[in-house]
Design a protein around this motif. Structure first.
Motif, PDB file in Angstrom:
ATOM      1  N   ALA A   1      24.280 -62.902 -26.388  1.00 25.67           N
ATOM      2  CA  ALA A   1      23.454 -62.202 -25.411  1.00 25.67           C
ATOM      3  C   ALA A   1      23.875 -62.445 -23.966  1.00 25.67           C
ATOM      4  O   ALA A   1      23.935 -61.508 -23.173  1.00 25.67           O
TER       5      ALA A   1
ATOM      6  N   ASN B   1       8.417 -67.481 -30.862  1.00 27.87           N
ATOM      7  CA  ASN B   1       9.755 -67.762 -31.375  1.00 27.87           C
ATOM      8  C   ASN B   1      10.769 -66.898 -30.640  1.00 27.87           C
ATOM      9  O   ASN B   1      10.509 -65.717 -30.386  1.00 27.87           O
TER      10      ASN B   1
ATOM     11  N   LEU C   1      14.874 -65.741 -30.632  1.00 27.48           N
ATOM     12  CA  LEU C   1      16.183 -65.717 -31.299  1.00 27.48           C
ATOM     13  C   LEU C   1      17.214 -65.174 -30.321  1.00 27.48           C
ATOM     14  O   LEU C   1      17.051 -64.081 -29.789  1.00 27.48           O
TER      15      LEU C   1
ATOM     16  N   LEU D   1      10.690 -62.998 -30.288  1.00 24.78           N
ATOM     17  CA  LEU D   1      11.481 -62.258 -29.306  1.00 24.78           C
ATOM     18  C   LEU D   1      12.940 -62.321 -29.745  1.00 24.78           C
ATOM     19  O   LEU D   1      13.473 -63.411 -29.962  1.00 24.78           O
ATOM     20  N   VAL D   2      13.563 -61.174 -29.881  1.00 22.82           N
ATOM     21  CA  VAL D   2      14.937 -61.121 -30.382  1.00 22.82           C
ATOM     22  C   VAL D   2      15.881 -60.642 -29.287  1.00 22.82           C
ATOM     23  O   VAL D   2      15.641 -59.615 -28.649  1.00 22.82           O
ATOM     24  N   LEU D   3      16.937 -61.399 -29.083  1.00 19.39           N
ATOM     25  CA  LEU D   3      17.975 -61.006 -28.144  1.00 19.39           C
ATOM     26  C   LEU D   3      19.247 -60.668 -28.917  1.00 19.39           C
ATOM     27  O   LEU D   3      19.388 -61.073 -30.069  1.00 19.39           O
ATOM     28  N   PRO D   4      20.184 -59.982 -28.292  1.00 17.56           N
ATOM     29  CA  PRO D   4      21.386 -59.559 -29.030  1.00 17.56           C
ATOM     30  C   PRO D   4      22.336 -60.708 -29.336  1.00 17.56           C
ATOM     31  O   PRO D   4      22.188 -61.821 -28.835  1.00 17.56           O
TER      32      PRO D   4
ATOM     33  N   LEU E   1      14.578 -57.704 -26.737  1.00 11.06           N
ATOM     34  CA  LEU E   1      14.903 -57.720 -25.314  1.00 11.06           C
ATOM     35  C   LEU E   1      16.315 -57.194 -25.132  1.00 11.06           C
ATOM     36  O   LEU E   1      17.283 -57.799 -25.571  1.00 11.06           O
TER      37      LEU E   1
END
Lengths: 143, 141
Positions: B110, A53, A55, B104-107, B70
Motif C-alpha cells: 500500500a 482491525n 489489513l 479496514l483493508v488497504l491494498p 481504503l
C-alpha cells in the motif's frame, strides 16, 4: 467466513510472462522489518485510534538472525492488526506474480484462521481470475 | 463464480469481467452463492482516485460486519506522500463511520506502491507497445 484479498489487481492470465518489471534494486529501499516498519506502525495507529482491525500490504524483510550464511528473506506481505494494536496475522504472498519474483520469496499458502471479532478469515494477495480459475478456491479450503 | 461459501469477499483491483475492463475499484460480493459481483464504485467513476467506502451495502451482508476499503492511488516509491494521502482520506471520512468498522483493508504494497497497474494497462496494448515501454523504462532506470 470473510475473505480479504489485499490485491492490486485481478483477472490476469499470464499477462506478464517474460516481462521483467520491477527488480530487487527498485524495492530494496522500501523493505520493512517484519511487523515493525512504517506500514505496520500506520496500521497500529489507525487500529488503536478507531478500535478496528486493519489489513495492509507491505514489502517484508525478514532478517535471518541465527543463520549468518543466509541473507535476509523478502516477502510481499500483508499484516493484520487488531483493535488493541496487536499483530493478528502476517501473511506472505503465495503464488507470486512474475513481478514479485524479481524480489520476493513465496509464502506458504493463504492465511486461514479464526480472528476474534471477524470470525473465520482468509487472507490472500494476488491475481484472482473471475472466470475459469480455481485459484482462489484454495483460500477457501484453507479456512 | 468464486467462493460461494464466503460471507463476504472484498478486494481492490483491476478487473476483467467479460470483455470489459474496470480499474482501480474495489468490489465485494455476497455469500449467498447466487449473487453477482457488486461494484462499490460505479464503473463510470474516475479510474484513479481516493475513496473511502465505509461498509458493504447492508443487503450484501448476512451480519452486521462492517468493512471498509481504503483506496488512495499510491505512487510507487513515494512513501511519505502515500501515508499522507491515506491519512487524508481517513480524515475526510465520517469518524463515527470509521469507529464502527470491524475491518479496514488497504491494498497490496500500500505505501511503497506497486507497478502492477502499469503492467495491466500494458496488457491492453499491443505486445510491441509493451516491449517498447519496458525498454524505455529500462533506459530511464
Amino acid at each position: 467466513m470473510l475473505i480479504t484479498a489485499c490485491s492490486s489487481h485481478l483477472a490476469l492470465s499470464n499477462v506478464a510472462q517474460g516481462f521483467n518489471f520491477g527488480s530487487y534494486d527498485e524495492i530494496s529501499p522500501f523493505l520493512e522489518p517484519s511487523g515493525s516498519g512504517i506500514s505496520s506502525l500506520w496500521a497500529r495507529t489507525v487500529a488503536l485510534k478507531h478500535n478496528l482491525n486493519v489489513l495492509v500490504g507491505y514489502p517484508e524483510k525478514l532478517d535471518a538472525s541465527g543463520n549468518s550464511r543466509a541473507g535476509p528473506k523478502h516477502f510481499n506481505s500483508a499484516i493484520l492488526v487488531n483493535g488493541d494494536g496487536e499483530t493478528v496475522a502476517n501473511y506472505r504472498k503465495s503464488f507470486l506474480h512474475s513481478v514479485d519474483e524479481t524480489w520476493a520469496l513465496e509464502g506458504k499458502g493463504f492465511f486461514g484462521g479464526h480472528v476474534p471479532g471477524l470470525g473465520n478469515t482468509a487472507i490472500g494477495i494476488g491475481e484472482f481470475r473471475m472466470h475459469n480459475s480455481d485459484c482462489i478456491h484454495q483460500a477457501c479450503l484453507d479456512v | 463464480m468464486i467462493l460461494p461459501e464466503a460471507r463476504a469477499l472484498c478486494f481492490f483491483g483491476l478487473v476483467r469481467d467479460g470483455n470489459s475492463l474496470y480499474s482501480d475499484r474495489y468490489y465485494c460480493r455476497p455469500g449467498s452463492g447466487s449473487g453477482s459481483l457488486q461494484y462499490l464504485i460505479p464503473p463510470d467513476s474516475p479510474s484513479v482516485g481516493s475513496h473511502f467506502l465505509p461498509h458493504f451495502p447492508a443487503s450484501l451482508t448476512t451480519s452486521s460486519m462492517r468493512i471498509a476499503c481504503l483506496q488512495f492511488a499510491p505512487q510507487v516509491g513515494d512513501v511519505d506522500n502515500n501515508l499522507n494521502r491515506a491519512d487524508a482520506v481517513l480524515a475526510k471520512a465520517n469518524q463515527d463511520d470509521i469507529d464502527s468498522l470491524d475491518l479496514l483493508v488497504l491494498p497490496e504494497l500500500a505505501f511503497s506502491g506497486t507497478d502492477f497497474p502499469l503492467v495491466f494497462i500494458c496488457y491492453k496494448l499491443s505486445p510491441i507497445t509493451v516491449t517498447g515501454m519496458a525498454l524505455k523504462r529500462r533506459a530511464l532506470a
